[in-house]
Design an enzyme around this catalytic site. Structure first.
Site, mmCIF file in Angstrom:
data_model
loop_
_atom_site.group_PDB
_atom_site.id
_atom_site.type_symbol
_atom_site.label_atom_id
_atom_site.label_comp_id
_atom_site.label_asym_id
_atom_site.label_seq_id
_atom_site.Cartn_x
_atom_site.Cartn_y
_atom_site.Cartn_z
ATOM 1 N N GLY A 1 20.674 -111.383 76.730
ATOM 2 C CA GLY A 1 21.008 -111.530 78.138
ATOM 3 C C GLY A 1 20.662 -112.857 78.771
ATOM 4 O O GLY A 1 20.706 -112.985 79.992
ATOM 5 N N ASP A 2 20.366 -113.885 77.971
ATOM 6 C CA ASP A 2 19.908 -115.146 78.554
ATOM 7 C C ASP A 2 20.974 -116.232 78.572
ATOM 8 O O ASP A 2 20.704 -117.350 79.011
ATOM 9 C CB ASP A 2 18.679 -115.659 77.807
ATOM 10 C CG ASP A 2 18.992 -116.112 76.387
ATOM 11 O OD1 ASP A 2 20.061 -115.745 75.858
ATOM 12 O OD2 ASP A 2 18.160 -116.817 75.785
ATOM 13 N N GLY B 1 -8.469 -92.588 72.907
ATOM 14 C CA GLY B 1 -7.519 -93.196 73.826
ATOM 15 C C GLY B 1 -7.893 -94.596 74.251
ATOM 16 O O GLY B 1 -7.139 -95.251 74.970
ATOM 17 N N HIS C 1 -9.511 -93.970 82.181
ATOM 18 C CA HIS C 1 -9.096 -92.634 81.772
ATOM 19 C C HIS C 1 -7.802 -92.207 82.447
ATOM 20 O O HIS C 1 -7.559 -91.019 82.647
ATOM 21 C CB HIS C 1 -10.206 -91.619 82.081
ATOM 22 C CG HIS C 1 -11.457 -91.868 81.311
ATOM 23 N ND1 HIS C 1 -12.598 -92.354 81.894
ATOM 24 C CD2 HIS C 1 -11.729 -91.743 79.993
ATOM 25 C CE1 HIS C 1 -13.541 -92.492 80.977
ATOM 26 N NE2 HIS C 1 -13.031 -92.134 79.808
#
Length: 556
Positions: A388-389, A54, A217
């Site tokens: 969207g600009d 991880g 973690h």
């Protein structure tokens, strides 16, 4: 949370198999979740590390010449077993011994420590180096109980380079311990991560909250704080590290800007910029700096900063070559270099203002006001099929037009030229180049003085042709051209038929508005909307809608 996995119970092994497939300098132990150097460890001291999965690219990403000889992986956020650690020691350790770099968590210390004891019993000398660099715990536990976090990567590098230089076991361990004890690290998270199989994040944060001083973690931090700017967070973190480590003006240091897995390079670069500025302002000499996702917590959004004091000897270890695939390079930096941009061509002598310049100014300011008023609508339209600009881009362009000096409006050609330049500088994406090109082409076509209506129509048609040439679009492709082209053609043909200019323009506006409406039923062939295919149908093209808005604003 959705994840690209098969069975969470097999994710660690499948990940290690993928890493071994990708990196020819690495091999996978057959019976354990251990990555080793391909071809064996060779003579000399072996350096090993590991922990729960991880944290990728840690720890397997640091297996290679000049760094680790082996990396042992447990399940996600879970210490590897004693047997797995012992198997790794047997695989790469020899009579010269092994150094085990261990982050200061109970499970890691127990399993690595027991494996080292078993290895010694088998005749393989072993030394443990514990990394406890988390300064966020300075007011919570004594230094020996702090967590080991991202600074571990630098300990890997120091130990690996010392081993590669042929130092004996005790000296390799001593250099690694000294680096671990000197450094300080502290992190901040903007959200939690989700362990495969858990199905939900380890904690939740409000939109205006951050976790300061978290581990790696998925656990919560030392304290929850109001979300601050990147600069403010960097100031607080580095202030804590500098105080805790007793750093003073003139000290030489290296900096590690570590992403926790969900932070894009853009944000890490913003953090790195401020971190180097803060350290230099404190009188510290930043010798090297690295940035990237180097020791992560799955997909957690956030970052940590590590500061390690250095001298010439330690810097040589960090500069030593390494073939480990995840090591980010030599980290050499210099002061920020800013190169002057080439000067633009001189504009020439000012021209006296003419009526056509005043006319263009009134018209362009009217168009700018209309686009500003439609910012929200254009944003909504562009968000449906694009990024969207457009709304904010048009508003930014309007502001740039208002800022033009009075000399820009001398006559029609100059006015169009200067407006095009302003839009080129103010608007990013595709709109800026399209409008700038159109206006620059029109400015070249218009004669100086007082252009006649037919000459304006020709300039409009030339501008539309320039947009088509630049982007490759044609009417029917569902772009701004579907409003521009019919408006320009109707205006020219109406004038040619003897229609009065104002009435001809009103016909052009209606044609442009109808063209913009029809884009809602078109399948896009160019631009971002093309990626949506039929899903874009039902949403008018935002660029065409913007054209219809400013066309209507010019009626007066």
């Amino acid at each position: 949370m959705k994840k690209l996995l098969n069975d969470p119970r097999h994710v660690v092994r499948e990940m290690l198999e993928g890493l071994a497939d990708l990196n020819p300098g690495q091999a996978l132990l057959e019976a354990e979740d251990v990555i080793v150097r391909a071809g064996g460890g060779g003579a000399g001291v072996a350096v090993l590390s590991g922990g729960g999965a991880g944290h990728e690219p840690a720890h397997a990403g640091y297996v290679g010449e000049g760094m680790l000889h082996a990396a042992i992986s447990g399940d996600v956020f879970t210490s590897p077993s004693t047997d797995a650690v012992l198997a790794a020691i047997r695989a790469v350790g020899g009579p010269d011994g092994a150094v085990l770099v261990v982050k200061n968590y109970t499970g890691d210390r127990l399993n690595f420590g027991l494996a080292a004891e078993l290895a010694r019993a088998e005749g393989i000398p072993a030394e443990i180096v514990v990394v406890a660099d988390d300064v966020a715990l300075r007011d919570t536990v004594e230094p020996g109980r702090r967590r080991g976090i991202a600074g571990t990567v630098l300990v890997h590098k120091v130990a690996g380079a010392a081993a590669a230089a042929g130092l004996p076991l005790e000296q390799v361990a001593a250099e690694a311990r000294a680096a671990a004890e000197a450094m300080g690290t502290m992190g901040v998270a903007l959200g939690a991560c989700t362990v495969p199989g858990a199905g939900r994040p380890g904690f939740t944060l409000g939109e205006d909250e951050a976790e300061l001083g978290l581990g790696i973690h998925g656990e919560q931090g030392v304290k929850r704080v109001a979300l601050q700017t990147a600069d403010a967070l960097v100031e607080e973190i580095l202030g804590t590290i500098i105080e805790d480590r007793g750093l003073k003006r003139g000290d030489r240091v290296v900096l590690l800007v570590n992403g926790l897995g969900g932070t894009p390079p853009m944000e890490l670069a913003v953090v790195a910029r401020q971190a180097m500025a803060v350290l230099r302002r404190a009188g510290l000499m930043v010798e090297r700096a690295w940035t990237g996702n180097l020791l992560t917590a799955l997909e957690m959004p956030g970052m940590s900063l590590t500061v390690l004091p250095v001298d010439d000897a330690r810097l040589a270890r960090l500069d030593a070559p390494s073939a480990a695939p995840a090591w980010p390079g030599n980290g050499r930096i210099a002061g920020r270099q800013v190169v002057a941009a080439p000067a633009a061509p001189a504009e020439g002598t000012a021209r006296p203002q003419q009526a056509s310049g005043r006319l263009v100014k009134r018209a362009v300011l009217a168009a700018a006001a209309a686009l500003e008023g439609a910012e929200t609508r254009l944003t909504e339209l562009d968000s449906a099929t694009g990024d969207g600009d457009l709304g904010i881009s048009m508003a930014r362009g309007a502001a740039a037009i208002r800022a033009l000096p009075e000399s820009a409006w001398a006559d029609a050609p100059m006015a169009l030229h200067r407006v095009g330049e302003a839009l080129r500088r103010a608007i990013g994406g595709s709109s800026g180049p399209f409008y700038a090109t159109a206006l620059l082409r029109a400015a070249r076509v218009l004669p100086e003085g007082e252009p006649k209506p037919g000459e304006w129509a020709a300039a409009f048609q030339a501008a539309v042709a320039a947009v088509s040439e630049l982007g490759g679009a044609r009417p029917g492709d569902r772009t701004m051209l579907d409003a521009l082209h019919p408006a320009a053609e109707v205006f020219a043909s109406a004038l040619a038929a003897g229609t009065q200019p104002k009435a001809a323009w009103e016909e052009a506006v209606r044609a442009g508005e109808e063209g913009a409406r029809t884009t809602g039923s078109m399948k896009p062939r160019l631009g971002r909307a093309a990626y949506l295919g039929d899903r874009a149908i039902g949403h008018p093209d935002a660029g065409a809608a913007a054209v219809a808005i400013w066309l209507a604003a010019l009626k007066e």
